[in-house]
Scaffold this motif. Structure first.
Motif, PDB file in Angstrom:
ATOM      1  N   ASP A   1       0.868  -1.180   0.000  1.00 24.86           N
ATOM      2  CA  ASP A   1       0.000   0.000   0.000  1.00 24.86           C
ATOM      3  C   ASP A   1       0.906   1.232   0.000  1.00 24.86           C
ATOM      4  O   ASP A   1       1.638   1.472   0.966  1.00 24.86           O
ATOM      5  N   PRO A   2       0.905   2.019  -1.076  1.00 22.50           N
ATOM      6  CA  PRO A   2       1.809   3.185  -1.141  1.00 22.50           C
ATOM      7  C   PRO A   2       1.586   4.201  -0.023  1.00 22.50           C
ATOM      8  O   PRO A   2       2.494   4.962   0.321  1.00 22.50           O
ATOM      9  N   TYR A   3       0.374   4.191   0.571  1.00 18.00           N
ATOM     10  CA  TYR A   3       0.114   5.123   1.670  1.00 18.00           C
ATOM     11  C   TYR A   3       0.825   4.719   2.959  1.00 18.00           C
ATOM     12  O   TYR A   3       0.882   5.491   3.910  1.00 18.00           O
ATOM     13  N   GLN A   4       1.338   3.477   3.003  1.00 15.06           N
ATOM     14  CA  GLN A   4       2.028   3.006   4.209  1.00 15.06           C
ATOM     15  C   GLN A   4       3.550   3.185   4.121  1.00 15.06           C
ATOM     16  O   GLN A   4       4.267   2.839   5.050  1.00 15.06           O
ATOM     17  N   ILE A   5       4.034   3.722   3.029  1.00 12.10           N
ATOM     18  CA  ILE A   5       5.473   3.878   2.855  1.00 12.10           C
ATOM     19  C   ILE A   5       5.971   5.135   3.560  1.00 12.10           C
ATOM     20  O   ILE A   5       5.447   6.230   3.347  1.00 12.10           O
ATOM     21  N   ASN A   6       6.990   4.967   4.394  1.00  9.09           N
ATOM     22  CA  ASN A   6       7.635   6.104   5.038  1.00  9.09           C
ATOM     23  C   ASN A   6       8.830   6.545   4.207  1.00  9.09           C
ATOM     24  O   ASN A   6       9.446   5.736   3.498  1.00  9.09           O
TER      25      ASN A   6
ATOM     26  N   GLN B   1      15.821   0.210   4.773  1.00 13.92           N
ATOM     27  CA  GLN B   1      16.358  -0.777   3.834  1.00 13.92           C
ATOM     28  C   GLN B   1      15.312  -1.790   3.396  1.00 13.92           C
ATOM     29  O   GLN B   1      15.301  -2.232   2.239  1.00 13.92           O
ATOM     30  N   HIS B   2      14.386  -2.173   4.314  1.00 11.60           N
ATOM     31  CA  HIS B   2      13.317  -3.097   3.925  1.00 11.60           C
ATOM     32  C   HIS B   2      12.315  -2.400   2.999  1.00 11.60           C
ATOM     33  O   HIS B   2      11.770  -3.019   2.081  1.00 11.60           O
ATOM     34  N   THR B   3      12.101  -1.106   3.244  1.00 19.23           N
ATOM     35  CA  THR B   3      11.165  -0.354   2.406  1.00 19.23           C
ATOM     36  C   THR B   3      11.584  -0.383   0.942  1.00 19.23           C
ATOM     37  O   THR B   3      10.770  -0.650   0.051  1.00 19.23           O
ATOM     38  N   ILE B   4      12.868  -0.140   0.689  1.00 22.27           N
ATOM     39  CA  ILE B   4      13.296  -0.099  -0.709  1.00 22.27           C
ATOM     40  C   ILE B   4      13.245  -1.487  -1.354  1.00 22.27           C
ATOM     41  O   ILE B   4      12.947  -1.602  -2.555  1.00 22.27           O
ATOM     42  N   GLU B   5      13.481  -2.540  -0.563  1.00 26.96           N
ATOM     43  CA  GLU B   5      13.403  -3.884  -1.132  1.00 26.96           C
ATOM     44  C   GLU B   5      11.953  -4.260  -1.444  1.00 26.96           C
ATOM     45  O   GLU B   5      11.676  -4.954  -2.428  1.00 26.96           O
TER      46      GLU B   5
END
Length: 295
Positions: free
Chosen positions: A49-54, A71-75
């Motif tokens: 969900d793109p709204y959950q990305i920090n 680092q987990h976000t970008i993966e």
């Protein structure tokens, strides 16, 4: 009217700038970071969900963008988008050295307050999500309410309600609350997590062999305090509560007694089923990923 400048608050404002940076241009292999959990990446990607990305926190040193948070976000984004050319929003610091990055990484969650299960549940209710609305409707059907703290007519064991719903379904959750209310008339301690899950385990273990009237008659004579003491002496958390209730249920019964050993068998079966379901999900994801690579 006095004008306020940002300089008045500069000591409270991080010296950063926001940039969209392609994932391929980000580096996240510093020694102080934890290893990437591919299981976490797989789970998060499935519910992306793109709204959950920090925003990703980046330290730019010698022209290299070092990720020290995210680092987990970008993966996850790379997996979902199937490209490392996908850009992500980054908070870029240009005045940090390696030791400062490591210190920020180590202490970034030190003063972060996690959301309570109640807060998450009520936010899902406000969002109109089905599961939480169903659970809330069941609770309120018995003139109870979901509460943050222990209170008369309130259930604060939100996680237990969700576990029962997820493991056993809507009908078992409804029947669990009905039986507890009918037996102990909504006494606060009767609506604890272990009591709720204990009754649910009994219902799913014995099904048609279980007599609701016998349960209400026999268990209604036992105080929750006494029942809890007996359960704690047995140990095993929820299983101990289920066993303590079945022991009381079986007293003076020549016909229709419930076999105590079945409780542990049923609990282990549920655990194995959940583990198998998780393994099948990851296997499916691996197959999908392999197919995508072949295209």
């Amino acid at each position: 009217m006095n004008s306020i400048t940002y300089n008045d608050f500069s000591e409270f404002i991080p010296d950063v700038k926001f940039e969209l940076i392609q994932i391929k241009d980000l580096t996240s292999n510093q020694e102080y970071q934890r290893n990437i959990s591919m299981k976490h990446v797989e789970r998060a990607a499935k519910a992306f969900d793109p709204y959950q990305i920090n925003p990703v926190k980046v330290s730019r040193r010698n022209g290299i963008n070092y990720v020290f948070n995210g680092q987990h976000t970008i993966e996850i984004v790379a997996k979902v988008s199937k490209s490392r050319e996908t850009p992500v929003w980054c908070m870029v610091y240009e005045d940090l050295d390696y030791r400062t990055e490591a210190d920020i990484f180590a202490n970034q969650l030190k003063y972060t307050k996690s959301l309570l299960p109640y807060e998450i549940f009520m936010a899902n209710v406000e969002a109109g999500n089905d599961k939480e609305l169903f659970i809330k409707s069941i609770v309120e059907a018995y003139n109870l309410k979901i509460s943050l703290n222990k209170t008369a007519g309130g259930i604060c064991a939100v996680a237990a309600l969700e576990t029962i719903y997820d493991d056993y379904g809507y009908e078992i959750l409804d029947r669990t609350i009905r039986i507890i209310v009918g037996t102990w008339e909504g006494e606060g301690d009767s609506l604890s997590a272990n009591m709720l899950k204990g009754v649910a385990l009994i219902l799913t273990t014995y099904r048609d062999y279980f007599n609701e009237e016998i349960f209400r008659d026999k268990l209604g004579r036992i105080s929750i305090k006494l029942l809890s003491r007996s359960a704690k002496e047995r140990g095993n958390g929820t299983l101990g509560y289920s066993e303590a209730m079945v022991v009381e249920y079986n007293k003076k019964m020549k016909v229709g007694a419930l076999h105590l050993s079945k409780l542990n068998t049923e609990r282990n079966k549920i655990r194995k089923d959940k583990q198998k379901e998780t393994e099948q999900l990851f296997s499916l994801l691996d197959s999908i990923n392999a197919s995508n690579q072949d295209i």
